[in-house]
Design an enzyme around this catalytic site. Structure first.
Site, PDB file in Angstrom:
ATOM      1  N   VAL A  83      43.519  18.645 -36.188  1.00 23.48           N
ATOM      2  CA  VAL A  83      44.771  18.052 -35.695  1.00 23.48           C
ATOM      3  C   VAL A  83      45.272  17.000 -36.676  1.00 23.48           C
ATOM      4  CG1 VAL A  83      45.867  16.781 -33.828  1.00 23.48           C
ATOM      5  CG2 VAL A  83      44.082  18.471 -33.309  1.00 23.48           C
ATOM      6  N   VAL A  85      49.165  15.156 -38.284  1.00 22.77           N
ATOM      7  CA  VAL A  85      50.615  15.071 -38.434  1.00 22.77           C
ATOM      8  C   VAL A  85      50.873  14.306 -39.724  1.00 22.77           C
ATOM      9  CG1 VAL A  85      52.793  14.219 -37.491  1.00 22.77           C
ATOM     10  CG2 VAL A  85      51.029  15.106 -35.940  1.00 22.77           C
ATOM     11  N   ARG A  92      57.201  12.148 -33.487  1.00 25.32           N
ATOM     12  CA  ARG A  92      58.277  13.089 -33.170  1.00 25.32           C
ATOM     13  C   ARG A  92      57.846  14.115 -32.127  1.00 25.32           C
ATOM     14  NH1 ARG A  92      61.528  14.325 -38.845  1.00 25.32           N
ATOM     15  NH2 ARG A  92      61.113  12.325 -39.857  1.00 25.32           N
ATOM     16  N   GLY A  93      56.716  13.857 -31.483  1.00 23.08           N
ATOM     17  CA  GLY A  93      56.277  14.731 -30.414  1.00 23.08           C
ATOM     18  C   GLY A  93      55.604  16.017 -30.859  1.00 23.08           C
ATOM     19  N   LEU A  95      52.424  16.625 -31.965  1.00 24.62           N
ATOM     20  CA  LEU A  95      51.106  16.828 -31.355  1.00 24.62           C
ATOM     21  C   LEU A  95      51.258  17.204 -29.882  1.00 24.62           C
ATOM     22  CD1 LEU A  95      48.068  16.789 -31.140  1.00 24.62           C
ATOM     23  CD2 LEU A  95      48.146  14.291 -30.995  1.00 24.62           C
ATOM     24  N   SER A  96      52.152  16.562 -29.187  1.00 21.80           N
ATOM     25  CA  SER A  96      52.350  16.867 -27.763  1.00 21.80           C
ATOM     26  C   SER A  96      52.753  18.320 -27.570  1.00 21.80           C
ATOM     27  CB  SER A  96      53.408  15.941 -27.161  1.00 21.80           C
ATOM     28  OG  SER A  96      52.982  14.597 -27.188  1.00 21.80           O
ATOM     29  N   TYR A 124      44.045  10.679 -27.296  1.00 27.04           N
ATOM     30  CA  TYR A 124      43.923  11.865 -26.462  1.00 27.04           C
ATOM     31  C   TYR A 124      43.845  11.618 -24.966  1.00 27.04           C
ATOM     32  CZ  TYR A 124      43.375  14.183 -30.908  1.00 27.04           C
ATOM     33  OH  TYR A 124      43.606  14.662 -32.171  1.00 27.04           O
ATOM     34  N   PHE A 416      33.245  18.920 -35.004  1.00 25.08           N
ATOM     35  CA  PHE A 416      33.922  20.196 -35.260  1.00 25.08           C
ATOM     36  C   PHE A 416      35.415  19.965 -35.423  1.00 25.08           C
ATOM     37  CE2 PHE A 416      33.204  19.613 -30.707  1.00 25.08           C
ATOM     38  CZ  PHE A 416      34.462  19.740 -30.175  1.00 25.08           C
TER      39      PHE A 416
END
Length: 416
Positions: A83, A85, A92-93, A95-96, A124, A416
């Site tokens: 993950v 960005v 800017r949303g 990940l959401s 998270y 991981f």
């Protein structure tokens, strides 16, 4: 201009790897060898990218995983990794959007939960993840630990068994069965595929330079393997020609207390080693109290490890076992709508039965806080004191602890 979020194709995989490296502040260079090695082991349908005018600016992937729970059963998990960005496209949303799509697909597949290892703590919780296990690393001053290095080998001190030096090929042969036995004994262990065994023993391409470790296997008096350790050592000497070397444990798996004690004694007795870094261990590891002088072990890391996102409350609570018989009605709040509801848990040492409940709840809590309880680590009493759980019935938190907490803390050994 709107940002596109979608699964990538094979031609975009090198760009995905570069964008991931950017997000983790690593040099944005990807070799053809790395692409060729990793691509066959990557499910592109679950590998997401965010695009701004064709440029990759965020990354996300997930894969199937098995997670051990209390009593030896395992859960079907959706493991989240990779993950990032890019710094040009924060807030800017992205990940959401990627997380929402991935969790919805995991719920549709029937996964019990999602898991991840968080690079940053605050990210998270808003997605319903809670810390299900913690990890501790110690640095041991072996010169002060109190072991008598003049005595026979460490296995002999336990009254049987032996330790043999080994190599990566033998660990790939013996290790998987030992790891599965450990998972049957302890909650929080994530499975290791053949690919992970190859990577962990140097039998695959590594983007970073690989240092071959030393391997040692503990065998009982019948010759059966009950544990192994992998460790590296530096090469340092003082100005007075005295060794001041540090052994760094990469992996230590033991399925019996005798094996665990013997392997730690072995590492702490290797000539020229004056310091041992344990690697990430369970917070209740035997090691500190195994030392004649536990003060020789100093905590250098204590932090959250496995984060868990419950997607189906019955699928998470039913497979595990419980310390005693009892009933608990949980009111679980889930803003995303994946796992909320009121549930009655009928627990016993043989397992649990979870059914929808109309009765008044005993305990009210968010799905992220329930995630901290389900593998036996956190205390509901502490959550109530923190204001993160509400006792609708006095004493419900203590009753939850009696049912849910375990004598051994969960241990998640792999990143991981």
């Amino acid at each position: 201009m709107s940002l596109e979020v979608r699964a990538i194709d094979e031609t975009e995989f090198p760009a995905w790897l570069r964008a991931k490296r950017v997000g983790f502040l690593r040099p944005p260079v990807v070799s053809d060898e790395e692409v060729a090695d990793r691509l066959p082991h990557t499910d592109l349908s679950r590998t997401y990218g965010a695009f701004d005018r064709g440029r990759m600016v965020a990354t996300f992937l997930s894969f199937d995983q098995r997670l051990s729970t209390v009593g030896g059963a395992d859960l079907a998990a959706n493991a989240v990794s990779g993950v990032t960005v890019s710094p040009t496209h924060r807030r800017r949303g992205l990940l959401s959007r990627m997380m929402a799509e991935d969790l919805a697909l995991a719920k549709e597949r029937g996964d019990a939960c999602a898991t991840l290892i968080a690079a940053e703590y605050p990210i998270y919780g808003r997605f319903g993840f809670g810390v299900a296990s913690w990890t501790t690393e110690w640095a041991v001053d072996v010169t002060r630990a109190g072991f008598d290095r003049r005595r026979p080998g460490p296995a002999a001190e336990d009254g049987g068994g032996r330790i043999d030096l080994s190599d990566g090929a033998e660990i790939r042969k013996e290790g998987p069965a030992l790891h599965r036995r450990l998972a049957a004994q302890r909650a929080g262990v994530t499975d290791r595929t053949a690919r992970l065994w190859d990577v962990g023993t140097g039998n695959a391409h590594h983007a970073e330079p690989w240092t071959e470790p030393f391997y040692a296997v503990y065998r009982n008096d019948a010759g059966e393997a009950e544990g192994y350790v992998a460790y590296t050592s530096d090469d340092k000497w003082s100005d007075t020609k005295q060794p001041v070397n540090t052994a760094s444990v990469r992996d230590l798996v033991a399925v019996t207390p005798a094996a665990e004690r013997a392997l730690w004694r072995y590492v702490c007795s290797v000539d020229w080693i004056t310091r041992v870094r344990t690697g990430y261990r369970a917070p209740d590891d035997l090691l500190p109290l195994l030392l004649p002088d536990p003060r020789a072990a100093q905590v250098v890391t204590h932090a959250d490890m496995l984060w868990l996102r419950i997607l189906d409350v019955p699928k998470v609570l039913e497979p595990r076992t419980y310390a005693t018989e009892g009933t608990l009605v949980l009111d679980v709040r889930d803003g995303a709508g994946f796992a909320g509801g009121r549930f009655r848990l009928d627990a016993s040492p043989e397992g649990g039965a979870v059914t929808p409940a109309d009765a008044s709840p005993d305990l009210v809590l968010d799905v992220a806080d329930l995630a901290t309880l389900v593998l036996g680590d956190e205390s509901a009493v502490r959550l109530a004191a923190l204001g993160r759980a509400e006792e609708a019935v006095p004493g419900a938190a203590a009753r939850a602890d009696l049912l849910l907490r375990t004598s051994q803390r969960p241990w998640s050994m792999d990143i991981f």
